[in-house]
Scaffold this motif. Structure first.
Motif, PDB file in Angstrom:
ATOM      1  N   ARG A 168     -87.244 -48.270  34.997  1.00 52.27           N
ATOM      2  CA  ARG A 168     -88.171 -48.589  33.925  1.00 52.27           C
ATOM      3  C   ARG A 168     -89.476 -47.810  34.067  1.00 52.27           C
ATOM      4  O   ARG A 168     -89.852 -47.413  35.174  1.00 52.27           O
ATOM      5  N   GLU A 199     -86.280 -47.940  30.115  1.00 52.94           N
ATOM      6  CA  GLU A 199     -86.204 -46.662  30.828  1.00 52.94           C
ATOM      7  C   GLU A 199     -86.777 -45.503  30.011  1.00 52.94           C
ATOM      8  O   GLU A 199     -86.916 -44.389  30.530  1.00 52.94           O
ATOM      9  N   THR A 203     -93.144 -44.868  36.910  1.00 54.74           N
ATOM     10  CA  THR A 203     -91.811 -45.457  36.841  1.00 54.74           C
ATOM     11  C   THR A 203     -91.557 -46.295  38.086  1.00 54.74           C
ATOM     12  O   THR A 203     -92.247 -46.165  39.101  1.00 54.74           O
TER      13      THR A 203
END
Length: 277
Positions: free
Chosen positions: A237, A78, A215
């Motif tokens: 992520r 992340e 993302t």
């Protein structure tokens, strides 16, 4: 980041030095990538990258920059960008972005890649798609730099590519690309999204670091208490790809790619041309 008003245009001789800095940067990232195996710490990955810089007799442009403590940023899962290497142990399936650079004869290289620890098969299909989409968005931006007339064309191309091809992915707007040369971060700012501003004109001798970040969720970010590590606000992520690229009188050349960008630009019908030496 704050960029000064002057855009530095390189001479052919300076572009040759930029290319050397870019190729050393490529080697730094390759060493870090090879070291990023299951069970390795992110500090060990950074040490492998630093060994390449020291062995080349060059200097790091990351270590010490505004107090950053390492020669590469290592951002896991992340974490989007600016992750600080340390005791964290990498696990198979982790999605890792490595961002680094080097200085050669006063000129800077800067590049980033995303990888799956343990190989692509160790990761999820969603992570493989995320990394591939980010890399392809970067090449869309580089292709626009090759044929465009204004720096804003790059952000338009990245935004359009993501919106049309990967509308389910988040495009990070907080962090941008930048000019590069005798400093790592220089004018102009290179947005990764479509904006109202036309931006400065693209000119021969201009060198840019083009670096989209995507993302698996939204594009909002949060900076951790270390004042460096930026993470996704929703915990999804993230992926980050970057190349330093030169536009010169004869065409475009990707300074941090081994082939000058030939493979990445081929789908766009563009053949990179090395600067005259």
């Amino acid at each position: 980041m704050i960029f000064g008003p002057r855009i530095e245009l390189k001479t052919p001789a300076e572009l040759q030095v930029m290319h050397r800095a870019g190729q050393l940067t490529r080697q730094v990232l390759a060493a870090a990538r090879s070291a990023a195996v299951p069970g390795a710490t992110t500090a060990e990955v950074a040490a492998a990258a630093e060994h390449v810089i020291v062995a080349a007799g060059a200097r790091s442009n990351f270590k010490g920059y505004q107090g950053f403590p390492a020669v590469v940023c290592i951002s896991v899962n992340e974490e989007i960008v600016h992750g600080i290497p340390g005791p964290r142990t990498l696990e198979a399936g982790d999605l890792v972005s490595i961002d680094g650079g080097a200085i050669v004869e006063g000129f800077h290289g800067d590049s980033a890649l995303t990888m799956i620890v343990g190989g692509d098969d160790a990761g999820s299909a969603a992570d493989r798609e995320l990394s591939a989409a980010t890399e392809q968005a970067m090449w869309a931006g580089i292709a626009s730099f090759a044929i465009g007339t204004r720096v804003s064309d790059i952000g338009d191309a990245i935004d359009d590519f993501v919106t049309e091809r990967f509308p389910h992915l988040g495009l990070v707007e907080e962090f941008t690309g930048h000019g590069i040369g005798t400093a790592m971060h220089m004018a102009p700012e290179v947005l990764n999204y479509r904006a109202r501003s036309n931006g400065p004109k693209i000119k021969a001798g201009m060198c840019l670091a083009i670096e989209p970040m995507l993302t698996r969720g939204g594009g909002e970010t949060v900076t951790l208490d270390d004042d460096w590590t930026a993470v996704t606000a929703d915990g999804s992520r993230a992926s980050h790809w970057e190349h330093s690229v030169a536009r010169h009188v004869d065409g475009v050349w990707v300074l941090t790619a081994e082939d000058g960008g030939a493979a990445g630009l081929s789908p766009f019908g563009i053949t990179p041309v090395p600067p005259a030496g």
